[in-house]
Scaffold this active site. Structure first.
Site, short mmCIF file in Angstrom:
data_model
loop_
_atom_site.label_atom_id
_atom_site.label_comp_id
_atom_site.label_asym_id
_atom_site.label_seq_id
_atom_site.Cartn_x
_atom_site.Cartn_y
_atom_site.Cartn_z
CG ASP A 45 -1.67 -1.29 1.43
OD1 ASP A 45 -1.94 -1.97 0.42
OD2 ASP A 45 -1.96 -1.63 2.58
CD GLU A 229 -8.64 -3.85 -0.91
OE1 GLU A 229 -9.34 -3.99 0.11
OE2 GLU A 229 -7.62 -4.53 -1.11
#
Length: 343
Positions: A45, A229
């Site tokens: 991420d 997401e």
């Protein structure tokens, strides 16, 4: 003797070529080679930022992990944002322990760096998003100090059909802050913030900016199969571009993460893909995904951020290879108003 010399020559060439590759870095995609940017596993991420002549990557890890670099290739580990978790996190999530913060988002506004982060009970939408600020990203500066701003937003199992993870701050042309976030459930959300970039603006208006079909056999407590997401909104010319990640993020070599995009003239949407399909109704144009075919070496690419540095747009993301996540960075090209990986 001649055969022996040829074999020795070929071996020497092979060893020379291997030595020129970054440690741990196999040539996996032609343009993108794992290890070109970092050999450190577990970079998940990533969010890319730059201050002065230094690039920084903030990523999921204990206390929010950080790397710095002068050239986007050779990276140095920097101190984590938090050495001790803010007390409010355990108050909101009683089962929270340690420093497991996810998916940091960082950007510079009004003389401050704003850092958003999330934590959750994995697989549940019992989640929180917090924020912190700093005057500088340079740990050597006398002004370097992260000040935690506390809770921004929370989702509660049984109450909400959305999940407060993967935050991203976007600022519109009027200087108004908007927070996008979300994972699975009923999709990705967007909400307006007050001028402090922390408090939700009133009256609260919630926008679903992207979603995928969800099988209603799943209970409200389950993430379900609507695998979407990591929203990231990037403004370029007349459009806001919404990047998202589809499919499986975290299954090692079985991961299927891929990056999709749509665009809108309004930050609130609707975001339409290149085929004219609304992202809130399952649309999303593929930007980058894992390898296909029998020689598959990169299994998944996802959870990206985008920034402009020296007039060039760069997209940072993580890539699964041999069960580890590595950091990848690609230049973006724009073809007829749509982003693609620059060749």
């Amino acid at each position: 003797m001649k055969i022996k010399l040829i074999i020795m020559f070929l071996l020497a060439c092979t060893l020379k070529t291997m030595a020129q590759l970054p440690a741990g870095g196999a040539r996996n995609r032609g343009r993108f080679r794992v290890g070109d940017v970092t050999t450190e596993p577990g970079v998940r991420d990533p969010c890319l930022a730059k201050e002065g002549d230094t690039y920084y990557i903030y990523y999921t890890g204990d206390g929010i992990s950080v790397f710095s670099s002068k050239d986007m290739r050779s990276w140095k580990k920097e101190p984590s944002v938090f050495s001790v978790a803010p007390a409010w996190v355990a108050q909101k999530l009683p089962s929270f322990k340690g420093l497991g913060f996810w998916a940091p988002d960082i950007s510079f506004h009004n003389g401050l760096w704003y850092l958003y982060y999330a934590t959750s009970i994995f697989g549940k939408n019992t989640s929180v998003i917090g924020m912190a600020t700093n005057k500088t990203l340079d740990p050597k500066s006398k002004d370097y100090k992260w000040i935690d701003g506390g809770l921004v937003i929370q989702s509660v199992t049984g109450r909400d059909d959305w999940n407060t993870i993967d935050p991203n701050l976007a600022v519109d042309e009027d200087g108004t802050g908007w927070l996008s976030f979300g994972s699975h459930w009923n999709g990705l959300k967007l909400v307006k913030l007050k001028s402090d970039f922390k408090t939700l603006a009133e009256p609260q208006e919630w926008y679903t900016i992207a979603s995928r079909p969800r099988d209603y056999k799943y209970t409200d407590a389950e993430a379900g199969n609507s695998k979407i997401e990591a929203p990231f909104i990037f403004k370029k010319d007349n459009y806001y571009y919404l990047f998202v990640s589809w499919d499986s993020c975290c299954s090692g070599v079985n991961s299927t993460y891929n990056i999709r995009v749509g665009r809108s003239e309004k930050i609130t949407g609707p975001y339409m893909d290149q085929a004219g399909v609304n992202m809130a109704k399952g649309g999303g144009t593929l930007v980058l995904g894992g390898d296909t075919g029998p020689e598959k070496k990169i299994y998944a690419l996802g959870h990206n951020s985008v920034g402009t540095y020296e007039g060039i747009e760069y997209m940072a993301f993580h890539a699964y290879t041999n069960s580890y996540e590595h950091l990848g960075i690609e230049k973006l090209a724009w073809v007829n108003g749509w982003p693609s990986v620059k060749k």
